[in-house]
Each structure stands twice: as C-alpha cells, then as structure tokens.
Scaffold this motif. Structure first.
Motif: not given
Ligand code: 13P
Ligand code: SF4
Length: 299
Positions: A12-13, A47, A49, A69-70
C-alpha cells in the motif's frame, strides 16, 4: 502480525511513524521513530501514500495538516494528550488585548484549533531557539506551564506569560521519587523532560526532549541514569546502550494514551484503511502557518 504489517506496508506504499512513547513492539515495526519535532519534519518530507501515526491525536493532526493529500491513519484515534486541551476559552484574546506585540507560542502538544490561533508552534527540542528568534518581547506560551517556565529561564530577555496547563504524567513525578532513586543509585545522572515540575528539573543533570535525552545517554560517559519522562523511551535507551542501566521514578511514568497503539490496531488500520484523521480545511490552513514557521525557525 509483524509479517502481515510488513507486507501491507509494501503493498500500500504506507509508512509507520511512532513516537518514543509507543509500546516497544510498535516501535519495532515503525519506519520512523522519534520525538515530536522529528516526526513532524519526516511527515512533511514523506512520499508515502499512507501514514500510520502511532502517537496521540495532536501528532496525527500535525501530520495531516502538513500532508492534506495523504491518508493519515491512527491505530486508535481516541489516543489523546490531556495537555493539548488545557487552554481556557477566551484567554488568548484576553492576553492579546493586554499586549500589542504579543506572540502566541504554541507547544505542538495542542489541538489543531489552538494552533490555528497561534503565531508559531514549538516542540521541547526547539522551543528555546524559536522563542529567542522571535522579534516580540511579550510571549504567551501555551499550554504547558512547565516547558514555558523552562524556556523563560533560558530566555530572560523576554516577558513570557505562562498558561496553567501541564502533562498529568510528567507532573506526577516528584522530587521525593528522584531522591529515593538517587539513594539507591548514587552515581546515576538524572535526565529529565522539560514537562517535569521545577522541583524535579532542579535535581536534574540534563534537561531535554525525548530525542535529546536519548542522544545525551548515548554519548555521555556515565553508565547509570534516572530517567524522568514516560517509560516508552526505555526501548531506544537500552537498544542504543545495552551495557548502561536506566532507572525510573516509581511508579513508572506511563502515558496510557500512547499505549493504545498496539500491533493489533496497527494491523487493523493497515488492512481496513479506516480511522483516518480529518481536519476542516479552514482550521488546517490556519494551523499550517505556525507549524510551517516552526519548521523554518526550528532547524
Ligand atoms: P517530545 O517532543 O520530547 O518527544 O515530547 C512529546 C511529549 O508528548 C512529551 O510528553
Ligand atoms: Fe501528552 Fe503527557 Fe502523554 Fe506526552 S506524556 S502525550 S504530554 S499526556
């Protein structure tokens, strides 16, 4: 559980960030472990997600404020810092009306709403540096009276007005408890967090944030220490210094909210991607200003 967590992080990063007070098994699966300042810096740079934040609410909120945005998930969003709410309604306006040049300096251990009405945030590792750098003479330091008093002693040229808030865990540590430990371990140095009361700080050989205490113990030549902060720091202290001894005031200072971050709850948020931190955009944009100012001034 640890294997599943590792697998989900890759798929899932996602990254796991943990404060030094989180339980040791949670620190073991974390990608980043640190004090409040380090974690805020890393949250801004990351960086990934998904950020799984193993701390208390104000830390998750700061990560979200810096990363709109995360997905910022908290294993248990009820994990809160009691001190983060300890500013009376109306008192900031009252102080602003008394002093024209007032700067509201907000310890990061505070709600997003309090940050939104503040001029700059600080953590225990950069508060002295940031307060010194401010052009204002009059400073209203919220919410922690103990960190505020510690800063006032280091920056005597400023008029620092204290707010009556404190950390219930650090405030419970007494001089009597330290003296009792000193009697058992006369050669031990006392290392304390500035959230401790003045009587404890007076007996201390070194005062600093969790990261500062850990760094001090690593390079100092002594072999025994009495640690006056939450006992979660013990994991890093003994990992870094297997041949040194660390003692704690009795009963051990323990932040139950930090301990709500369990392996089970970390795995569950990674699987379900629930328990996401949300902040209204209006509050977030206002809270972002003092947080970014801290990142600029605090480095
Ligand atoms: P640090 O910024 O030193 O990690 O402290 C955070 C905290 O909650 C202290 O009680
Ligand atoms: Fe808040 Fe104190 Fe817990 Fe730190 S130890 S998170 S200041 S209640």
């Amino acid at each position: 559980m640890k294997n599943k967590i590792e697998q989900l992080k890759k798929e899932k990063n996602a990254v796991i960030m943990a404060h030094y007070y989180a339980p040791c098994e949670v620190q073991e699966v974390a990608d980043y472990i640190g004090d409040s300042f380090y974690l805020a810096k890393i949250a801004k740079q990351s960086d990934a997600e998904i950020i799984v934040f193993c701390g208390v609410q104000f830390m998750g909120e700061s990560a979200k404020t810096l990363n709109p945005h995360k997905k910022v998930l908290m294993p248990d969003p009820t994990a809160d810092c009691a001190m983060a709410h300890m500013v009376k309604n109306g008192i900031i306006d009252e102080m602003k009306s008394k002093y024209d040049d007032l700067a509201v300096v907000c310890y990061i251990n505070s709600t997003a709403e309090l940050k939104a009405v503040s001029d700059v945030c600080v953590t225990s590792s950069n508060a002295v540096k940031i307060v010194k750098a401010l052009p204002n003479k009059n400073i209203f330091f919220i919410p922690d009276r103990n960190l505020g008093r510690f800063v006032a002693q280091q920056v005597p040229e400023k008029n620092i007005i204290l707010n009556d808030g404190c950390c219930p865990i650090h405030a419970k540590i007494t001089a009597k408890q330290i003296t009792a430990e000193k009697e058992k371990h006369p050669n031990a140095k006392v290392l304390s967090h500035p959230e401790c009361e003045a009587e404890v700080l007076k007996l201390s050989d070194y005062i600093g944030s969790t990261a500062d205490i850990i760094a001090f113990a690593k390079t100092d030549e002594s072999s025994e220490y009495i640690i006056c902060t939450e006992d979660g720091v013990n994991y890093k202290l003994i990992t870094d210094n297997p041949h040194k001894r660390f003692y704690y005031p009795l009963p051990h200072p323990c932040c139950q909210d930090m301990k709500l971050n369990t392996l089970e709850s970390v795995l569950s948020v990674l699987e379900k991607e629930d328990k996401e931190i949300t902040i209204s955009e209006d509050i977030r944009l206002k809270a972002l200003i003092p947080l970014e100012r801290m990142l600029e001034l605090g480095l």
